[in-house]
Every structure is written in structure tokens, then in C-alpha cells.
Motif scaffolding. Structure first.
Motif, mmCIF file in Angstrom:
data_model
loop_
_atom_site.group_PDB
_atom_site.id
_atom_site.type_symbol
_atom_site.label_atom_id
_atom_site.label_comp_id
_atom_site.label_asym_id
_atom_site.label_seq_id
_atom_site.Cartn_x
_atom_site.Cartn_y
_atom_site.Cartn_z
ATOM 1 N N LEU B 144 13.618 -22.437 4.628
ATOM 2 C CA LEU B 144 14.974 -22.601 4.068
ATOM 3 C C LEU B 144 16.004 -21.885 4.900
ATOM 4 O O LEU B 144 17.354 -22.381 5.026
ATOM 5 C CB LEU B 144 14.958 -22.156 2.602
ATOM 6 C CG LEU B 144 14.284 -22.958 1.449
ATOM 7 C CD1 LEU B 144 14.130 -22.134 0.337
ATOM 8 C CD2 LEU B 144 14.866 -24.380 1.330
ATOM 9 N N ASN B 145 15.550 -20.854 5.346
ATOM 10 C CA ASN B 145 16.133 -20.011 5.858
ATOM 11 C C ASN B 145 16.684 -20.415 7.719
ATOM 12 O O ASN B 145 17.964 -20.341 8.082
ATOM 13 C CB ASN B 145 15.965 -18.599 6.331
ATOM 14 C CG ASN B 145 16.860 -17.406 6.755
ATOM 15 O OD1 ASN B 145 16.377 -16.372 6.665
ATOM 16 N ND2 ASN B 145 17.956 -17.800 6.860
ATOM 17 N N ARG B 146 15.637 -21.252 8.078
ATOM 18 C CA ARG B 146 15.879 -21.911 9.385
ATOM 19 C C ARG B 146 17.219 -22.996 9.015
ATOM 20 O O ARG B 146 18.109 -23.094 9.894
ATOM 21 C CB ARG B 146 14.871 -22.732 9.880
ATOM 22 C CG ARG B 146 15.036 -23.184 11.253
ATOM 23 C CD ARG B 146 13.863 -23.632 11.979
ATOM 24 N NE ARG B 146 12.477 -23.066 11.535
ATOM 25 C CZ ARG B 146 12.331 -22.269 12.444
ATOM 26 N NH1 ARG B 146 13.046 -21.961 13.608
ATOM 27 N NH2 ARG B 146 11.210 -21.425 12.282
ATOM 28 N N ILE B 147 17.195 -23.612 7.867
ATOM 29 C CA ILE B 147 18.152 -24.912 7.510
ATOM 30 C C ILE B 147 19.479 -24.117 7.661
ATOM 31 O O ILE B 147 20.523 -24.293 8.087
ATOM 32 C CB ILE B 147 17.866 -25.278 6.386
ATOM 33 C CG1 ILE B 147 16.572 -26.218 6.550
ATOM 34 C CG2 ILE B 147 18.963 -26.461 6.248
ATOM 35 C CD1 ILE B 147 15.934 -26.972 5.510
ATOM 36 N N SER B 148 19.484 -22.981 6.800
ATOM 37 C CA SER B 148 20.847 -22.286 6.334
ATOM 38 C C SER B 148 21.348 -21.681 7.663
ATOM 39 O O SER B 148 22.631 -21.829 7.893
ATOM 40 C CB SER B 148 20.953 -21.166 5.587
ATOM 41 O OG SER B 148 20.188 -20.040 5.832
ATOM 42 N N SER B 149 20.647 -21.280 8.691
ATOM 43 C CA SER B 149 21.209 -20.520 9.828
ATOM 44 C C SER B 149 21.500 -21.825 10.884
ATOM 45 O O SER B 149 22.631 -21.828 11.429
ATOM 46 C CB SER B 149 19.848 -19.813 10.471
ATOM 47 O OG SER B 149 20.419 -19.153 11.860
ATOM 48 N N HIS B 150 20.726 -22.697 11.053
ATOM 49 C CA HIS B 150 21.199 -23.870 11.933
ATOM 50 C C HIS B 150 22.513 -24.500 11.376
ATOM 51 O O HIS B 150 23.474 -24.904 12.303
ATOM 52 C CB HIS B 150 20.159 -25.014 11.880
ATOM 53 C CG HIS B 150 19.030 -24.596 12.764
ATOM 54 N ND1 HIS B 150 19.042 -23.342 13.757
ATOM 55 C CD2 HIS B 150 17.998 -25.327 13.281
ATOM 56 C CE1 HIS B 150 18.024 -23.482 14.502
ATOM 57 N NE2 HIS B 150 17.355 -24.425 14.095
ATOM 58 N N LEU B 151 22.655 -24.524 10.093
ATOM 59 C CA LEU B 151 23.932 -25.109 9.423
ATOM 60 C C LEU B 151 25.222 -24.132 9.616
ATOM 61 O O LEU B 151 26.226 -24.693 10.334
ATOM 62 C CB LEU B 151 23.928 -25.258 7.885
ATOM 63 C CG LEU B 151 22.902 -26.609 7.183
ATOM 64 C CD1 LEU B 151 22.927 -26.231 5.672
ATOM 65 C CD2 LEU B 151 23.814 -27.691 7.564
ATOM 66 N N VAL B 152 24.883 -22.975 9.864
ATOM 67 C CA VAL B 152 26.084 -22.012 10.350
ATOM 68 C C VAL B 152 26.428 -22.252 11.627
ATOM 69 O O VAL B 152 27.472 -22.302 11.933
ATOM 70 C CB VAL B 152 25.817 -20.499 10.007
ATOM 71 C CG1 VAL B 152 26.758 -19.704 10.289
ATOM 72 C CG2 VAL B 152 25.782 -20.298 8.326
ATOM 73 N N CYS B 153 25.268 -22.393 12.593
ATOM 74 C CA CYS B 153 25.704 -22.448 13.841
ATOM 75 C C CYS B 153 26.405 -23.843 14.211
ATOM 76 O O CYS B 153 27.381 -23.868 14.937
ATOM 77 C CB CYS B 153 24.152 -22.676 14.808
ATOM 78 S SG CYS B 153 24.150 -23.047 16.220
#
Lengths: 235, 449
Positions: B144-153
Motif C-alpha cells: 500500500l505504501n508503494r502505491i502511495s509513494s509512487h502516487l506522490v512521485c
């Protein structure tokens, strides 16, 4: 190990497993909670604790370790490797600092070793290990063979010089600057060894053990809590 | 300095220093700079960008040497967010360390916690005793964190090139992810939820339903990014062939993560050196073969779909694990943290308090010892690496056999990847520097620690 066994600790039997590394004593600590020596009736002053790190592992090391160490010894001469430690299924080679660059070249270029990827260097300060106070610990990944290896190089505090491996692994550029910044290890041959995290004019190297953490007293409902490094603590 | 400068002046004010003439540019005042250059056109122009600049991704300082609009040299100045996390961890117990390291790379807190916890567990030799449910919850939170991090990127990267819709929808989806974090851990960031021995809490009631809703939502909305960007001519014109770095360059400079995967090489520690049982999940490692900023965007976009697949598999597994433990059974290590929010808003466990205060003196002693002293970790060192959204996140931990880490060092992927700024930007245009850095996706909290 048994001759150094403190009286107040339960006796430990020497390990039966031939592969278990012998512990290497690096420090002897006395007292606890800021109480040291006599004149105190709490008994904490008499406590003693030995700090011992895993020592050299005798052959065979197991897994792919034997072949890799032999290969490296064959390429650089066995004088370059001070000691081999296998602990928790991780291989650590203690390398003499004069041979570091040569060892790294072989680690990168030799087909049987082929550690392409350098994950950087991290410093560790052991102020009580006389003559080997500063350690630089390098981690490498071999993508070809899917292995990791650790090199450990030590330097005395009086002569904190270790050769830079940036010429072999450019990836280590910033990592060496960071280790210089925090530990004061001078990496000879680095293209521009300047501070990277701390301001350029900062005095001292903050992650050494003799550098205080700092901080101020915090008052809460009349009670005063000292900063973490001056609190009573376990040793 | 010959005259004082007003940083808010409507024109670029100038002052003379030993280094030459210095212009303070505040926006829409480049005419003054150009006019000022006319007097001494043979001089080189060094532009200092940041550390407070909206498009340098946090407090990153760039020192650019320009020839017209072409960058001839680019250097990074970092350290503005250094908070001494590694040093501070040496003065707290092993469990308290999680509270510090979660704050490093603040866009991927669960990875920091997991790397540290896995390292402590290896030092303790309890890797095989971590409950299955705790491991699945770790994977769930990390993906889930990978998704939220890539979204910010992708969102901030879009904003920096003027694609504001990508930013607004990116933060909309990120908000959904953070809502899930809040439900499961109680906090949107800085969770300190993954701890040595397991995780702090079991899943709250209704969490699995929320995760299912989230998966449905994301399956519907993730394709929007592809629709907006993938074939968008302006987007492609800004990203394609910008920030080029091939595989040999990546290896030499120690880059990992989406930057390497954009060169066509599927380097992913989840596949090559699996941890937390990643070998039992079904997912692919997306790659692209263009080695540029556009390729990195496509890799991240596809990775979010793959992460969603893993999240779905975690939810399926967790459904069958109701009531299982989430913390190691050894009471010498397991932090007594099965808390619930009381009427006073504080976390508390009435059963636990009743037990230690009313029933068992030994339990009280044990609680006191564990909370004040913590546990001792056998002496030695270890290096644990995992695949964070930005690449190889490594944790080098040294124990001297005490109750606190003797040394904690993190090999943060942002730190290593940022070294490629020079090689990615030099020879390109000023505007492309921003795109190149956005494609590295550095998080300064992780870089400076």
C-alpha cells in the motif's frame, strides 16, 4: 572466552559447533546507572559487562563462502585478509587498509566474484579497541551470483586514513563523504572529500562515540527530564 | 556587499561579492539578470536553485552552471534536513528505534520500519518465529505504501511540468491510501507500527472490507493516469529522452529501483532475494527500455498495478487468519502494546493493567523491565536490504550485546540515487533538470536522515 568470564554472569559453555566464531572482547564496562566503583551500596557499581563481538571463524565457512574467500586469497595473497567472520549467515572479510583498493578491484572484475553493486560504506567507532578505533564497513551485492559480502577495514584514531574506492566503485562517492563527515575517516584519493550532511564549517564528527548527543532538559509538570545521553541508562 | 538586498523586490536586485556579481531572482525578473549580464557577457553564470524551491522536491539545493539555457555542470547540495536520526537511535532501546527511523523517508515509512525490524530480528535470531499474520500485514502495508509513494512521485512530478490534473488526482488516490493507514495503524505517517517481533496491533474490525473497497476504487481510477499521460504529446515531449542513464551508468553509480528497471533490467530484491515471504506472492516486475524519465514514469505506473495485485492476495490471506497472533510469542521481546483507545483518548489496555496491577507481581516486574530496559540483542552486525519504492533500502545494524543499538546506519536509496543528478542533467536544458530529478524521486528526509 572462559578465562575472561565475569563472576556475576552465568557460565557459558564453549560452543560445540566448530563453525561458531570465537568472541573477541573489545571492551569491559563497569557499573550501571551512573554508579561506578565503591562507596555506593546499591551494588550497581560492582556490575561488570564484557563487550565481545563475533571473532574469526575457522574454516570451513560453509555455503559459497569458502570458494569466494579462496578465490580472493589466490588473487590478492592471503596477507590482505586479516580475518574472516561468518556470523548469522553473513560473510565479513576484514581487509588490511593497504590492500582495500586491490581487493575491491578483484571483487568487481573477477568472474567468480563479480560484485557489481556497491551499497556504500558506513562507519563504526569502537573507542576502546586500541589501534583499530575506526571501522569502515562496506557492503557489496553481486547481481550475477545473487550474493552479498561485507568488507570491514579499520584505522587507528591517530592515523584515520583509509584509501578511497571511488576509482573502483563511483557509487561510493557520497557514502565516503558521509563517513568522513560523521566519523572523521579520511578517504585518501577521494575526488572531493568534503562534508555532505553537516555545514562546511562544523567542528567535530558527530557520530563518533566521544561526540555528545546534546539536548536540553525538558520540564514537565515540575519534573525535569535530562537529555537522553545524560540519563541513567543500562550499560 | 555594497548594497542591501530586498528579497521581495520586484526586480532582480544585485550585489557585488568576491565571487562576482550576485543576482537575487524572485520570479518574472529575468530581464534584469539578462540586462545585467550584458555588461560582462563573457562571464559564466552559476545559478543557485533552492534549497527552498517548489520544484526541487523538498530542501534540495542545486548549483547549476549555465551557458544560455544549457546546463554545463550540475551539483547537489544536501544536508538541509539532517536530523541525526542514526545518532539518536544509539540512545534509545531497540524497540524505540522504530519511532525514529520511520521518520527518515517520510513517504515510505513502512519500509524504514520493516528494514530496521528485519535487521533487529536477524540479530536476535528470531526470523523464523515471526507470526505469519504479522508478515502478511507487513507486506500489505508495504505494498500500500508503494502505491502511495509512487502516487506522490507521479503527482508532484506532473505538477512540476505543469500537469496539474495529475497532481490533483494523484493526491486524491493517495488520500484513500492514507485513510487505510490511519484505520490500520492510527496514523497517516510516522506510524512506528512494524516493530521488532511483529506489528503493534491486529487489524481493526472492518479493515478488510475497507481494503476491498480500496482495491475496487483503485482498479477503476489507476487507468486514469495512463489515459492522461501515456500518449499525451506534451507529457511525452517533456519526459522522453530526458534524464537518460543506461544500465552501466546505473551500476557504476549504485542506482536501484525504478531507475534501473527503466533501463530494461528487472532488478528487484523482492524477486532476487525475497524477504517477508515475497516468493509466495504472484506479481511481475515491470520494466521499460528507454532509460529516460518517461520510462521511469511508466515503470512506476505499472508497479502500482502489481502492488495492488499483492494487496489483494494479502487481503485474501488475512481473511483466513482471524484471531492469529501478530507479535512474536517470546514475552521477553513482545512489547505489551495491544492497546485500545480509552475514553480519555489515550491508548490503554484495561485487561493488561488489571493483570499487572491486581493479579501478578511478576507480570508487573516483567512489564517494568521490558518497558524501561527493553531487551538485549546478541553482539554482532547485520545488513538487511529490501526493495523500497525508490530502490535498495539497506539497514546496517551493530549490536554490542546491550539494550540499545551500538550503531544504526541506513543506506537510503534516495541518497544513492541522487548522485546521478549531474550525469542526468548536464548537457540538457534548465527545465529538464527538474524533470530528471523528479524521475529519480528523491525524498530529502531519507537523503539527509
Amino acid at each position: 572466552m572462559s578465562e575472561h568470564q565475569p563472576e556475576n554472569l552465568p557460565a557459558t559453555s564453549p560452543a560445540g559447533d566448530a563453525q561458531a566464531p570465537r568472541a573477541e572482547v573489545i571492551d569491559q564496562r563497569q557499573g550501571m546507572f551512573g554508579v561506578r566503583g565503591s562507596g555506593d551500596t546499591s551494588g550497581f557499581g560492582g556490575l561488570r559487562r564484557q563487550v565481545a563481538l563475533p571473532g574469526a571463524t575457522p574454516k570451513p565457512y560453509g555455503s559459497w563462502f569458502d570458494a569466494a574467500v579462496e578465490r580472493l586469497e589466490g588473487l590478492t595473497g592471503d596477507a590482505s585478509i586479516e580475518k574472516v567472520v561468518v556470523d548469522r549467515n553473513e560473510l565479513t572479510l576484514h581487509i588490511r587498509r593497504e590492500n582495500l583498493v586491490e581487493v575491491c578491484k578483484h571483487l568487481r572484475d573477477d568472474e567468480a566474484l563479480r560484485f557489481e553493486f556497491c551499497s556504500g560504506v558506513s562507519g563504526v567507532h569502537y573507542p576502546h579497541e586500541t589501534g583499530r578505533e575506526l571501522h569502515a564497513v562496506y557492503h557489496f551485492l553481486s547481481i550475477t551470483h545473487n550474493r552479498r559480502i561485507r568488507l570491514e577495514v579499520s584505522a587507528p584514531d591517530a592515523d584515520p586514513h583509509i584509501p578511497s574506492i571511488v576509482s573502483v566503485y563511483p557509487a561510493n562517492d557520497w557514502h565516503e563523504r558521509e563517513t568522513w563527515d560523521f566519523f572523521g575517516i579520511v578517504f585518501d584519493g577521494h575526488p572531493a572529500l568534503t562534508r555532505i550532511e553537516m555545514p562546511d564549517d562544523w567542528p567535530g564528527h558527530p557520530q563518533r562515540k566521544d561526540y555528545p548527543l546534546g539536548g536540553i532538559d525538558v520540564e514537565y509538570k515540575g519534573a525535569v527530564i535530562p537529555p537522553p545521553d545524560t540519563r541513567r541508562s543500562y550499560n | 556587499m555594497t548594497e542591501t538586498t530586498d528579497p521581495y523586490a520586484a526586480f532582480a536586485s544585485t550585489r557585488d561579492t568576491t565571487e562576482g556579481k550576485v543576482f537575487t531572482v524572485t520570479g518574472q525578473d529575468w530581464d534584469t539578470v539578462v540586462a545585467g549580464l550584458g555588461e560582462e557577457p563573457e562571464e559564466r553564470v552559476v545559478v543557485n536553485m533552492g534549497p527552498q524551491h517548489p520544484s526541487t522536491h523538498g530542501v534540495l539545493r542545486l548549483i547549476l552552471e549555465l551557458e544560455g539555457e544549457t546546463v554545463t555542470e550540475a551539483r547537489c547540495g544536501i544536508g538541509y534536513l539532517h536530523t541525526g536520526i542514526e545518532k539518536n537511535m544509539e540512545y534509545r532501546s531497540w524497540t524505540q528505534g522504530v519511532t525514529f527511523c520511520t521518520r527518515m523517508d517520510y513517504l515510505s515509512p513502512f519500509y524504514n520500519e520493516a528494514a530496521y525490524s528485519l535487521a533487529v530480528e536477524r540479530l536476535l535470531g528470531i526470523e523464523d518465529e515471526i507470526p505469519e499474520k504479522a508478515t502478511v500485514m507487513r507486506v500489505l502495508l508495504m505494498e500500500l505504501n508503494r502505491i502511495s509513494s509512487h502516487l506522490v512521485c507521479i503527482a508532484t512530478g506532473g505538477m512540476e511540468i505543469g500537469a496539474l490534473t495529475v497532481m490533483t488526482i494523484g493526491f486524491r488516490e493517495r488520500e484513500m491510501t492514507l485513510d487505510l493507514f490511519e484505520l490500520i495503524t492510527g496514523l497517516r505517517m510516522n506510524h512506528a507500527f512494524i516493530r521488532p517481533g511483529g506489528v503493534a496491533q491486529d487489524l481493526p474490525p472492518g479493515a478488510l472490507d475497507k481494503i476491498r473497497e480500496y482495491i475496487t476504487w483503485m482498479n477503476k481510477h489507476l487507468p486514469e493516469y495512463a489515459d492522461l499521460c501515456n500518449a499525451n504529446p506534451i507529457f511525452k515531449a517533456r519526459l522522453q529522452d530526458v534524464g537518460y542513464l543506461d544500465l552501466a551508468g546505473c551500476m557504476a553509480l549504485g542506482l536501484s529501483g525504478p531507475v534501473v528497471r527503466s533501463t530494461g533490467y528487472a532488478l528487484d530484491l523482492r524477486k532476487t532475494q525475497p524477504y517477508c515471504g515475497y516468493e509466495t506472492y504472484d506479481f511481475d516486475v515491470p520494466t521499460w527500455d528507454s532509460s529516460d524519465a518517461y520510462g521511469r514514469f511508466r515503470v512506476r505506473l505499472q508497479e502500482m498495478h502489481e502492488s495492488l495485485k499483492i494487496v489483494e492476495q494479502c487481503a485474501d490471506r488475512l481473511e483466513k487468519m482471524d484471531g492469529q497472533p501478530v507479535m512474536v510469542a517470546d514475552k521477553k521481546i513482545a512489547w505489551p502494546s495491544q492497546l485500545a483507545v480509552g475514553s480519555d483518548g489515550m491508548g490503554n489496555s484495561l485487561d493488561h493493567i488489571k493483570h499487572i496491577m491486581g493479579e501478578s507481581m511478576e507480570a508487573l516486574i516483567h512489564h517494568f523491565k521490558l518497558v524501561t530496559e527493553g531487551f538485549r540483542v546478541p553482539a554482532g552486525q547485520t545488513y538487511v536490504a529490501l526493495e523500497s519504492p525508490r530502490g535498495e533500502l539497506g539497514c546496517h545494524l551493530v549490536s554490542d550485546g546491550g539494550t540499545k543499538p551500538y550503531r544504526a546506519h541506513f543506506r537510503d536509496p534516495s541518497f544513492a540515487n541522487l548522485q546521478a543528478t549531474s550525469v542526468m542533467s548536464e548537457g540538457g536544458m534548465v527545465a529538464d533538470v527538474i524533470v530528471a530529478i523528479a524521475s529519480i524521486d528523491p525524498v530529502m528526509g531519507g537523503v539527509d536522515r
